[in-house]
Write an enzyme that holds these catalytic residues in place. Structure first.
Site, mmCIF file in Angstrom:
data_model
loop_
_atom_site.group_PDB
_atom_site.id
_atom_site.type_symbol
_atom_site.label_atom_id
_atom_site.label_comp_id
_atom_site.label_asym_id
_atom_site.label_seq_id
_atom_site.Cartn_x
_atom_site.Cartn_y
_atom_site.Cartn_z
ATOM 1 N N GLU A 1 -1.917 -7.384 7.377
ATOM 2 C CA GLU A 1 -0.761 -7.080 7.847
ATOM 3 C C GLU A 1 -0.467 -8.202 8.992
ATOM 4 O O GLU A 1 -1.534 -8.474 9.782
ATOM 5 C CB GLU A 1 -0.629 -5.921 8.266
ATOM 6 N N HIS B 1 0.712 -1.277 -0.152
ATOM 7 C CA HIS B 1 -0.263 0.060 -0.140
ATOM 8 C C HIS B 1 0.796 1.328 -0.091
ATOM 9 O O HIS B 1 2.036 1.170 0.384
ATOM 10 C CB HIS B 1 -0.890 0.168 1.080
#
Length: 197
Positions: free
Chosen positions: A79, A8
């Protein structure tokens, strides 16, 4: 099959170095620009699937890159769960634990290296039955673990990889030995990208 792994775009915590697992933090304006720029390099690639982490920073990167209409949420792309270390910087954690390394030690009340290895192995198993190019919008340390496990290395080897914000990496197979999984491209930044399908 080739996996196009996108970390990202920039967030305030990626700038400060704070561990960002469960915290659903937004992209900075620069991070949004990075995602748009990255998208311009990816649009000519035919993707059979586009998968994204459920976190907004990954979903927004996917959207700004131009793939929101194709995207599906894949929970295993989120994550590493940093547990008690969420929001902390490694340098601060090492004041109390000088030898701490997330890839070796994991996080108290978060994921252990074994747990993230099992999660990533489950993800690889799901991806391995797909055909064609697959785009994955996800996170830094998850990407490092994915790269290590893709080539059959233990999680601890993930510490030897680095992923910048809005970077692209490609995991694929050796042309002469199709059963050999390789890292075809790693940590390519949007400003220097030149990829082809």
């Amino acid at each position: 099959m080739q996996l196009y792994f996108v970390r990202h775009g920039e967030t305030q915590w990626s700038l400060s170095g704070q561990h960002t697992g469960r915290t659903d933090i937004a992209l900075t304006l620069h991070g949004e620009d990075q995602a748009r720029s990255l998208g311009a390099h990816l649009r000519g690639i035919p993707f059979a699937r586009v998968l994204t982490s459920p976190r907004q920073r990954a979903q927004r990167t996917c959207e700004l890159a131009g793939f929101a209409s194709q995207a599906r949420i894949e929970p295993d792309l989120q994550e590493w769960d940093y547990g008690d270390y969420e929001g902390q910087c490694s340098v601060d954690i090492r004041e109390a634990r000088p030898d701490w390394d997330v890839f070796k030690d994991g996080c108290p009340n978060g994921e252990t290296p074994l747990q993230i290895s099992e999660r990533v192995d489950r993800l690889i198993a799901k991806l391995s039955v797909l055909e064609g190019n697959v785009a994955l919008f996800s996170h830094g340390q998850l990407g490092c673990v994915l790269a290590a496990r893709w080539i059959g290395a233990p999680v601890i080897q993930g510490r030897h990889f680095a992923l910048g914000a809005a970077s692209l990496s490609i995991l694929g197979h050796e042309a002469a030995h199709p059963s050999t999984q390789v890292i075809a491209l790693w940590n390519s930044m949007h400003s220097s990208l030149s990829v082809s399908p």
